[in-house]
Design a protein around this motif. Structure first.
Motif, PDB file in Angstrom:
ATOM      1  N   GLY A 234      -4.230  -6.437   0.573  1.00  0.00           N
ATOM      2  CA  GLY A 234      -5.643  -6.617   0.869  1.00  0.00           C
ATOM      3  C   GLY A 234      -6.299  -7.687   0.017  1.00  0.00           C
ATOM      4  O   GLY A 234      -7.336  -8.219   0.375  1.00  0.00           O
ATOM      5  N   ASP A 235      -5.719  -7.949  -1.150  1.00  0.00           N
ATOM      6  CA  ASP A 235      -6.435  -8.825  -2.056  1.00  0.00           C
ATOM      7  C   ASP A 235      -5.580  -9.991  -2.541  1.00  0.00           C
ATOM      8  O   ASP A 235      -5.780 -11.122  -2.144  1.00  0.00           O
ATOM      9  CB  ASP A 235      -6.950  -7.989  -3.237  1.00  0.00           C
ATOM     10  N   THR A 236      -4.560  -9.681  -3.361  1.00  0.00           N
ATOM     11  CA  THR A 236      -3.796 -10.762  -3.976  1.00  0.00           C
ATOM     12  C   THR A 236      -2.679 -11.283  -3.086  1.00  0.00           C
ATOM     13  O   THR A 236      -2.242 -12.414  -3.240  1.00  0.00           O
ATOM     14  CB  THR A 236      -3.150 -10.285  -5.283  1.00  0.00           C
ATOM     15  N   GLY A 237      -2.185 -10.478  -2.173  1.00  0.00           N
ATOM     16  CA  GLY A 237      -1.084 -10.897  -1.315  1.00  0.00           C
ATOM     17  C   GLY A 237       0.275 -10.795  -1.975  1.00  0.00           C
ATOM     18  O   GLY A 237       1.290 -11.159  -1.387  1.00  0.00           O
ATOM     19  N   ILE A 238       0.342 -10.287  -3.191  1.00  0.00           N
ATOM     20  CA  ILE A 238       1.652 -10.111  -3.822  1.00  0.00           C
ATOM     21  C   ILE A 238       1.778  -8.683  -4.335  1.00  0.00           C
ATOM     22  O   ILE A 238       0.789  -7.968  -4.470  1.00  0.00           O
ATOM     23  CB  ILE A 238       1.860 -11.053  -5.035  1.00  0.00           C
ATOM     24  N   PHE A 239       3.027  -8.293  -4.618  1.00  0.00           N
ATOM     25  CA  PHE A 239       3.240  -7.049  -5.340  1.00  0.00           C
ATOM     26  C   PHE A 239       3.815  -7.376  -6.699  1.00  0.00           C
ATOM     27  O   PHE A 239       4.704  -8.233  -6.828  1.00  0.00           O
ATOM     28  CB  PHE A 239       4.190  -6.111  -4.599  1.00  0.00           C
TER      29      PHE A 239
END
Lengths: 331, 510, 346
Positions: A234-239
């Motif tokens: 939803g926000d950064t696009g990474i894990f």
């Protein structure tokens, strides 16, 4: 008095308000989850772990299917699964709820770390370059982050602060309303509150204490995992490994401060979210020069705020009377 | 079969680990009667009723309701069969309103999901008017008095269409006057055709309200009696298994100097409301001062404030002439105050500790138990063994965990500990709650022995008989205030009962 | 039977956890038997490996004691990690300035400084719990993060030295713990003696002293304790402080015996390991020593496994499952009793 000016400047900057929204959203979801669980009498410190699982699973499914929505959906499924584990231990087996929650956090951290390599082919965090695709998805095609345009003039203060809002942020506020409605306006909610306050009394009236408690805990899995998914897809696009960074616990504090009420928890979440946004904005302020080595001090702000608030306000709110106590039905 | 009976329980057997709680119990309750089930604490009455209400499942036996054989898998089945229960410890949810509590589990709804509070309130009001059970539908349970809470419990059963009502020790928390009101309600319900089962151990009440009586002892039925044809002595014999001395022998004893003194004491309860409002009292050496009152009128808060467990808002407390206001429990104990607490499981014992550690709680820092910061185990064992003998604690095993003793023996451990530290002043709260006759006698004798030894004793009890038979003077407490002081030989239950209900002595005698 | 549950439950929990972890290992296409064999060899296969295991065990005994002491006193100190950091950080600040001091003085001063720092850090949470009822789980977690960021700032600015990874200068040689044994590059310091001594001290404190009597009473039943003249607020703060001092000592031992300088990775989750160690050791000092050894071996062995392509996160998973089963110990009890009953029937 440059510092004061820099502080005032933060509040004048529309970005502060939009970051406040993004920082608050995961907290709103997770604290709402906490409310659902604890209103029925089950303490759930596993929120941190459920969020982490939500963040991981949503990224993985968004990556492999190309759809962040499927990611969020699968995060919910996984969140329910993890919450079930907690419910099973605390409701069926009368386990120590705090210790069980701790165990689940560890398992979540272990599993997500363990599966980094097999799932994403790398450790630590998902690579932005390699994840251009998901980045691409999230920023442009992705309906989650494709912001909803609100009718504010583009260049106005409000337009910059709230003009572009992620649908998940809106969902957070909608969820709070739904949560409040369920807990205070439906028969289910009446039963939830009775079970958290005096399970024995509810039992003598034929209310199934175990079932209601399962419902509360599983719902906490739903909301906390969406909160986690917001952090990644939803926000950064990474894990990133351990990317929840204590937010599950801040959400617990928000729930306490909000007096176990969805609306109160939301307001408290916004308070904590704004403190994070404030620290974030202050350290990038152009008015004062902040060297990168001082950044850790700014990172401490939300935790110090939480600690002070918890220390100062707690006795003034009242938990459900049977919160944390297993209901032992005699045979 | 059994058409003329509302309830038939036949050959009921219920075992708990180590106890045979119900041993082939038969109970026959006719339609429209008030049937009393009497017995001492632990006789198995509550266990029997919990099986009728589906909270417990019998190991053996059959249950018939209005002639139909039934199997209760849970309270839901009991409710479906028209059975309602007014529990001894009210089953009410404190933070919900009266109306919400009544309908909980069988809610009124709008469109199945949404709770219809307006309809709920309407229905509760109707019931309340029809049976003369006055309640405030919008009030939260935690804000209303005990008597009203009990009426809510009764309305709860009627709302569910109960034809058979079980009252489990309903008068334990009521003043004599409130008890009369309850009996009025019960008579009205009887006139409306309801059947009632009345659980009690108070014989005069049973004589007044019931039609038939089933007496239980140690899990068995020992007598079935018709109220009109029996008398209290006969019931008591069936209950206890021997002729009982209902009062202990109290030798005359001249009190000495004032040891303990309270002046204008104000204390708040957990919710921040004034629970004790300007109480003053004196206790002299060799004197027992009893505090009577209905539970929840500030007695617990008074005791906690005196013993250092609760903050004092205003007022002074003196022990042996010294101001001890606001001192912590440790200092008070060092000065010669001890305390037999009303809730022995919560305050009196550490259940996970062996008995020998429980024997030193509250004096564990004294020599010889502690020497330079280290525990002196040989001395602890020796004293525990001695006290076990002296107070006849069973089994004689000081290594057993506190939680594994029976209630009576736990209380003996607490009493032994508090009495053996040579107190100047002792607070005794509810010393015999939940004990059998033998243990009660023992504890009463112990308290009188302390009086002989010139200890100042403050006795707090909800059992009016206990207060009457032990005290030299009786103070009656109502809503945090003392309503008056009387001597047991110069008063009677009725007078004290009126004071317990809020009348001052002057008004009563006026 | 009841007497042995304290041993059986953790033992069975560990076994079950190892079995479940084996399935996790299988799920990524590795052979669990091989993996465990590598692990055992990595932990005990050579004298260097054994020394390594003992070095890893040393701070774990202390964090296990820290958490275990808290449990006995009725508080859940989930903040051993932060207290360990604060202990090591303070000991560093003291230790680098003691070049002039003789070893006995430098050693004791550094150790005391670290223990006090850990105690103080934990006492904040204890004080808040006593005064306001703030749950120590939430407050110590907050304190963990504050400690992490604070230490990260300290080694980047006031205590920074060199370039690359942020780190502090080395502590004075006189403040380093003496080396007991050296195998290849592996050094075993006197830290293990400190740890075992701490366990014995804790045993004596809990079982033989009046303070121990009060701490346990407060942990079992705070109401009865208060009634019995034991101040709960004082006890909570003190118990947290003692627990924090033990965690601080873990940081000190790691600093003075292993790294000799403050590094960001110094604590590395050892504080959290303390939770599983305390639960496996059933909060008993002797049990904790063995549980720490088990966890130290898992940590050492998992490094070897990492080379064989199995993430060392597997250790976290194992720990999590063990804690879960100990939390809901009725699961294990039922499992065992069910088996027994079945046997009887046959």
């Amino acid at each position: 008095m440059k510092v004061i000016e820099a502080i005032l400047d933060v509040f004048r900057n529309p970005q502060f308000y939009s970051i406040t929204l993004t920082s608050s959203t995961p907290l709103i979801f997770a604290s709402l989850g906490g409310v659902f669980s604890e209103v029925t009498g089950v303490v759930n410190i596993a929120l941190e772990g459920i969020m982490l699982i939500g963040a991981f699973v949503s990224t993985a499914f968004a990556y492999y299917t190309g759809s962040p929505w499927i990611g969020v959906l699968m995060a919910i499924v996984a969140g329910i699964g993890v919450a079930w584990l907690h419910a099973w231990a605390s409701i069926k087996w009368w386990g120590d709820q705090i210790v069980s929650g701790t165990a689940i956090i560890l398992i979540a951290q272990g599993i997500t770390g363990f599966l980094m390599k097999p799932v994403f082919g790398q450790v630590g965090q998902t690579d932005l370059e390699k994840f251009k695709m998901i980045k691409h998805i999230t920023k442009e095609i992705n309906p989650i982050v494709r912001p909803i345009k609100l009718p504010f003039p583009e260049n106005s203060f409000l337009g910059q602060a709230f003009g572009n809002i992620s649908p998940l942020v809106i969902l957070a506020f909608v969820s709070v309303f739904i949560g409040w409605f369920i807990i205070y306006k439906t028969t289910l909610g009446l039963r939830m509150r009775s079970v958290g306050e005096n399970p024995e009394a509810a039992d003598t009236l034929g209310v199934n204490v175990y079932k209601i408690r399962y419902f509360g805990v599983l719902m906490s899995g739903v909301f906390a995992s969406i909160g986690g998914a917001f952090l990644s897809v939803g926000d950064t696009g990474i894990f990133k490994e351990l990317m929840t960074g204590g937010r599950g616990f801040i959400a617990l504090a928000a729930m306490i401060l909000g007096n176990w009420n969805p609306v109160g928890a939301m307001l408290a979440s916004i308070l904590f979210g704004s403190s994070e946004a404030f620290a974030n904005q202050l350290q990038s302020s152009k008015l004062i020069e902040v060297s990168s080595s001082v950044k850790p001090l700014f990172n401490m702000v939300p935790f110090i705020v939480t600690l002070i608030v918890i220390g100062g306000f707690i006795g003034k709110t009242r938990p459900p009377a049977a919160d944390g106590i297993p209901y032992k039905k005699s045979e | 079969m059994y058409e003329e009976y509302a309830v038939v329980m036949k050959g009921i057997v219920k075992r708990f680990p180590g106890v045979l709680a119900n041993d082939h119990v038969d109970l026959f309750v006719r339609k429209g009667e008030i049937h009393a089930v009497v017995g001492e604490n632990g006789a198995g009455k509550s266990t029997l009723m919990n099986q009728l209400y589906g909270l417990l499942r019998p190991d053996e036996g059959e249950i018939y309701v209005f002639g139909k054989k039934v199997e209760m898998k849970g309270p839901k089945d009991a409710i479906k069969n028209g059975i309602g229960m007014v529990h001894q410890h009210f089953m009410l949810v404190g933070n919900l309103t009266v109306a919400e509590n009544v309908v909980l589990g069988s809610e009124t709804t709008k469109g199945r999901v949404v709770f219809d509070l307006r309809e709920a309130k309407k229905r509760v009001k109707e019931l309340s008017e029809r049976y003369g059970l006055h309640v405030d539908v919008d009030a939260k349970i935690e804000d209303i008095p005990v008597g009203m809470q009990q009426r809510v419990e009764i309305i709860k059963t009627l709302y569910r269409g109960a034809e058979i009502l079980i009252f489990d020790e309903p008068t334990a928390v009521l003043t004599p006057q409130e008890t009369e009101e309850l009996f009025e309600v019960m008579r009205r319900l009887k006139a409306a055709g309801k059947t009632m089962i009345f659980i009690s151990h108070k014989l005069n009440e049973v004589m007044e309200i019931s039609d038939n009586i089933t007496v239980m002892r140690l899990g068995k039925v020992t007598a079935k009696l018709i109220t009109k044809e029996t008398n209290p002595r006969e019931i008591a014999r069936a209950m206890v298994g021997r002729d009982v001395v209902l009062r202990v022998e109290k030798p005359p004893h001249e009190p000495k100097d004032v040891v303990f003194e309270v002046e204008n004491l104000w204390v708040k309860d957990n919710r921040g409301l004034d629970a004790v409002r300007g109480v003053s009292l004196k206790v002299r050496a060799g004197e027992i001062v009893g505090i009577a009152g209905v539970a929840g009128n500030g007695q617990s808060e008074l005791v906690e404030a005196i013993t250092g467990l609760r903050k004092i808002e205003k007022g002074t407390i003196k022990l042996l002439g010294q101001d001890i206001t606001g001192l912590d429990p440790r200092s008070l104990r060092n000065m010669g105050m001890t305390h037999i607490p009303e809730d022995r499981l919560k305050y009196g014992m550490v259940l996970q500790y062996p008995a020998y550690y429980n024997m030193i709680l509250g004096k564990h820092w004294w020599e010889p138990y502690s020497i330079r910061g280290f525990l002196n185990h040989p001395a602890i064992f020796e004293d525990s063994r001695r006290l076990f003998e002296e107070f006849d604690v069973r089994p004689r095993n000081i290594n057993m965990l506190g939680g594994n003793f029976s209630g009576g023996n736990q209380q003996k451990i607490v009493v032994a500990r508090e009495v053996s530290s040579n107190p100047k002043f002792i607070v005794v709260a509810q010393p015999t709650r939940g004990l059998d006759v033998g243990a009660i006698e023992f504890i009463h004798k112990t308290i009188l022995r302390l009086r002989e030894q010139d200890v100042a004793i403050l006795l707090v009890s909800m059992e009016l008989e206990e207060v009457f038979s032990l005290s030299d003077r009786i103070l009656v407490m109502y809503e945090g205030e003392i309503m008056g002081e009387v001597r047991p030989e110069e008063t009677n239950f009725e007078e004290v009962g009126l004071m317990m209900a809020g009348k001052r002595l002057e008004e009563v005698r006026a | 039977m009841e007497k042995y549950w304290g041993f059986i439950i953790p033992a069975v929990s560990v076994l079950v956890a190892l079995v479940i972890a084996a399935f996790v290992i299988m799920s990524v296409g590795k052979n669990p038997v091989e993996a465990y064999a590598i692990m055992v060899k990595g932990a005990f296969g050579s004298s260097a490996a054994i020394v390594n295991t003992i070095v890893k065990t040393t701070p774990l005994i202390l964090t296990g004691l820290a958490v275990g002491f808290g449990f006995r006193a009725g508080v859940f100190n989930i903040g051993a990690e932060g207290q360990m950091i604060m202990g090591a950080l303070t000991a560093t600040a003291v230790g680098i300035n003691l070049g002039w001091a003789p070893p006995y003085f430098a050693l004791s001063l550094t150790i005391i400084a670290g223990m006090l720092a850990g105690a103080g850090w934990a006492a904040i949470a204890g004080y808040l719990k006593a005064k306001t009822g703030a749950h120590e789980v939430v407050t110590t977690i907050m304190l963990n993060w504050i400690a992490t960021y604070l230490s990260s700032y300290m080694v980047q600015v006031p205590l920074a030295v060199g370039s690359g990874t942020p780190k502090s200068p080395e502590i004075a040689p006189s403040a380093k713990l003496p080396v007991l044994m050296k195998v290849g590059p592996m050094e075993m310091s006197a830290g293990i003696i400190i740890s075992v001594t701490a366990a014995i001290v804790m045993y004596v404190l809990l079982e033989k002293t009046t303070t121990g009597y009060e701490v346990k009473a407060a942990g079992f039943n705070p109401y009865a304790a208060e009634y019995g003249g034991i101040s709960i607020s004082k006890n909570v703060t003190m118990s947290m402080a003692i627990s924090g001092a033990l965690a601080g000592l873990a940081g000190v031992v790691e600093l003075m015996g292993v790294h000799h300088r403050f590094l960001g990775t110094l604590s590395g989750g050892k504080g959290f390991d303390g939770i599983s160690i305390a639960l496996i050791g059933q909060n008993h000092p002797i049990g904790i020593i063995f549980a720490a050894l088990l966890m130290g071996a898992l940590r050492t062995g998992s490094n070897e496994m990492q080379f064989a392509g199995i993430s060392k996160h597997i250790v976290m998973i194992i720990q999590g499952i063990v804690i879960f089963l100990v939390a809901a110990d009725r699961i294990v009890r039922t499992m065992i009793l069910w088996r027994k009953r079945k046997k009887v029937k046959v």
